[in-house]
Design a protein around this motif. Sequence first.
Motif, PDB file in Angstrom:
ATOM      1  N   ASN A 164      19.434  60.416  33.875  1.00 47.06           N
ATOM      2  CA  ASN A 164      20.786  60.673  33.369  1.00 47.06           C
ATOM      3  C   ASN A 164      21.507  61.580  34.347  1.00 47.06           C
ATOM      4  O   ASN A 164      20.879  62.415  35.015  1.00 47.06           O
ATOM      5  N   ASN A 165      22.818  61.419  34.461  1.00 44.93           N
ATOM      6  CA  ASN A 165      23.635  62.253  35.351  1.00 44.93           C
ATOM      7  C   ASN A 165      23.030  62.307  36.753  1.00 44.93           C
ATOM      8  O   ASN A 165      22.909  63.366  37.368  1.00 44.93           O
ATOM      9  N   GLN A 167      24.130  61.229  39.626  1.00 45.41           N
ATOM     10  CA  GLN A 167      25.013  61.591  40.741  1.00 45.41           C
ATOM     11  C   GLN A 167      24.926  63.093  41.019  1.00 45.41           C
ATOM     12  O   GLN A 167      24.828  63.523  42.169  1.00 45.41           O
ATOM     13  N   ASP A 168      24.948  63.893  39.951  1.00 46.00           N
ATOM     14  CA  ASP A 168      24.839  65.340  40.116  1.00 46.00           C
ATOM     15  C   ASP A 168      23.475  65.715  40.695  1.00 46.00           C
ATOM     16  O   ASP A 168      23.375  66.584  41.571  1.00 46.00           O
ATOM     17  N   ASN A 183      25.121  56.802  37.388  1.00 43.88           N
ATOM     18  CA  ASN A 183      24.672  57.982  36.670  1.00 43.88           C
ATOM     19  C   ASN A 183      23.394  57.717  35.889  1.00 43.88           C
ATOM     20  O   ASN A 183      22.691  58.641  35.512  1.00 43.88           O
ATOM     21  N   LYS A 184      23.112  56.423  35.661  1.00 44.28           N
ATOM     22  CA  LYS A 184      21.877  56.065  34.975  1.00 44.28           C
ATOM     23  C   LYS A 184      21.426  54.705  35.469  1.00 44.28           C
ATOM     24  O   LYS A 184      22.224  53.773  35.572  1.00 44.28           O
ATOM     25  N   ASN A 404      16.364  67.920  37.141  1.00 44.82           N
ATOM     26  CA  ASN A 404      17.811  67.838  36.920  1.00 44.82           C
ATOM     27  C   ASN A 404      18.389  69.157  36.430  1.00 44.82           C
ATOM     28  O   ASN A 404      19.582  69.439  36.627  1.00 44.82           O
TER      29      ASN A 404
END
Length: 587
Positions: A164-165, A167-168, A183-184, A404
């Motif tokens: 999940n997320n 890109q960050d 993002n997923k 993450n």
Amino acid sequence: MKKKSLLITIIVLLILLILAGGVFAYIYFATDLLKTDKELFAKYVMQMGDKENGIFPNMLVDYGNKKISTPYENNGTFNANTDILSDTSTNQNSLLIESLLDYGNNTNISFNGKVDSKNKKVEEDITINYTDTVNLPFKYKQVGDVYGVQADFISPSYIAVENNNLQDFFQKMGVSDISSIPNKIEAQELQSLKFTEEELTHISEQYINPMFEGISEDKFSSIQNNDGSNSYALDISNVEIRDIVVKMLQTLSNDTMMINKINNIISEIYQTDSYTIGAEDIQELIDSLNAEQLNEVNVEIVVTQTDGITNKLTVETSGVKVEFDIQKTNANVVYTINIIGNDVAEITTRMSYAGLNSNTVTETINMTINIPENVNVTYTLNNTVNFVNTIEIAEFDTNTAILNNYSAEQIQPFLMQVFTMIAQTNINQMSQIGFSQEFMNPMFMWVVWPSLVQTSGIVDRAQDAIGEDIQREEVEANNSIFTSYEGQISGSGAKSLCQTVNTHNLTSEDTQKVNVKLGEAATATSFVTNINDINQIQNSIQSAGTYNVTLSYDSATGYVCEIGIVDATAIVDYDSPVGETNTNSVS
């Protein structure tokens, strides 16, 4: 009376004709009698998509669905075996390579675990076995969207990433361009790929039927094989195939239904309407195909059936043959794919599924790469699936390190330490089994050997590549843990660099230890490698500050040997430290 007899005779004849017509219809539609070679070729090619008798029979589809809906336990192995086919008895280099390959042949990966796909849970114990006594065990686990790995030599807890997320997360990992990263990551069932009966009928009437009608009868032939099977062949040139494709594209350019269908598929795949095709795009493709100058070559397509069931398809052109074979029984399916390439290479893949009608299914996949008179490499995966009513897979505990959730300043040095620990463990284990550390790991031979082999000069090329490329890769891998810090970094990053150096020095030989200095450029005696001295440097760095990091490389080995950390606000002398060094990294 005569009129009555005549009427009876006429009625009998009509009945006989009707019965004869029924027999004729049965013979034509239910058997292969009276069909032309062209019709038989089309019949058995089309049968490959049949649900019952096609290449993906119902029992195999049901097995795949069962693995999704029903929990199961599994256990298996993976290994590679390489045989040198050329004579190596008088070549010392070849004997050396054979010795190294023996280590790879004796290495295997074993695994066992539990899978609950319906609830997105997986737990696997995986072990790399070098010998009976030297191995590297670790665990893999998935719970929901979190994927983790655990190894006792690194940590008692799992190191995990959440899907999940992303890109960050990749931005924290140092990836600058994240625009193409979703993002997923998730499997996507494309609804647009499902065709209605109307669409299937339309495709058949507008494309499939005209395609076959456009090929003359004399292009088809039949062969009765010695094993009782029958083959039907189509001999056609690449130019004729091009002409058929052009006609189909011309039909497509005026077919609004199919253009919309294609655009719906594209939009669903890319999640955007920015990429679409129109009649002008299709015409551009037609013009491009028509303008291409082809050297005419023959293409032979052969479909084979046994007892009315398609079991083989072969395509051959320009000395390259691709064979697809399927064998089915009540509970087993075996696929064999052969690629034979004009005495250059042969690749055979065999996929076997046994016991499909039971709760215990055996999966076996073999791939063999054969280069005649040089080398033969076989990769083998064995897996046994046992379906069960329930399984228990625990959630990740609170000690799990989900990357993450950490900052870039925490993630990067942490991963550098992990990589260093893996490298050191590998060095220790290679020493135990007697495998040369220069060659990294026996599994390296699984991957590198087929790419090194050519039809001539295989040993010389292998020797050069393994001797130079592996050394270069080792140097670059070692230096990469430091080069990511080079340039201007934050004070927190500089502190992390000190931790990374300490971890590296603790696990490295004396000749590969890295010296560190803080402050203005000075003599080589200002550089320190002792852990306590580096800790003092780390403590004196201001977390909120900004620092310039410079690297120097040993001129003989190419390894990073000295690191300078200088306050970016101070006046800096960038002269290289004293010693036999230069500032050019190895490439």
